[in-house]
Design a protein around this motif. Sequence first.
Motif, short mmCIF file in Angstrom:
data_model
loop_
_atom_site.label_atom_id
_atom_site.label_comp_id
_atom_site.label_asym_id
_atom_site.label_seq_id
_atom_site.Cartn_x
_atom_site.Cartn_y
_atom_site.Cartn_z
N THR A 134 56.16 -35.36 -12.23
CA THR A 134 56.92 -34.21 -11.92
C THR A 134 56.23 -33.03 -12.94
N VAL A 135 55.92 -31.92 -12.38
CA VAL A 135 55.26 -30.71 -12.89
C VAL A 135 56.63 -29.83 -13.28
N THR A 192 56.98 -32.33 -7.15
CA THR A 192 56.46 -33.84 -7.06
C THR A 192 55.13 -33.91 -6.50
N THR A 193 54.31 -34.66 -7.38
CA THR A 193 53.08 -35.05 -6.79
C THR A 193 52.69 -36.41 -6.92
#
Length: 176
Positions: free
Chosen positions: A4-5, A169-170
């Motif tokens: 999560t960024v 989210t990546t």
Amino acid sequence: STSTVPAPDTAPVEIFYTIGFSDEVQPVRLELFAPVPISNVIAQLESPTRDIAAGGLRSSVREGLIQEVLLDRATATVILDSTVLDRLSNDDQRRATGQIVLTFTSFVTADEGAIGFVRFEVDGDAIAVFVPSFGGSSDPGEPLAFVDFASLIVETSLTPPTTTSPPTTTSPPTTT
């Protein structure tokens, strides 16, 4: 795996817009990326978002009206562009100065603290502006406070947009 960024830091800023073409104003609370420079506050005053405009709010602060803002000991000296100011009707000049005073005196700068007073200049000369609490004009260059324009404020049910986004989210790319 996913990560999560974190969302960027934001700060709440109240911008005051006119309700249609009336003299009444409404505060809209925006979450702007922190630290918020005064140039971003001016940009919001000059160009309300579509969501704000769709709610019946507008701005009398035209692009380029505010040439510069000088801060000194809780007083903002707002230097107005005479060409842009002259193109505004008397009503729009009154609305714009009200929006500017209410917005700036609600703003806390990142480096100088809260703005307590606003004064106006054009072409190097202090100017008088209409002040609702006076029922007439100020003295040229007189420092004006939030309370001098507070009678213009009307609360409505507009839900303002924000400039923040939820955390992203990546996932790493997959290979086959």
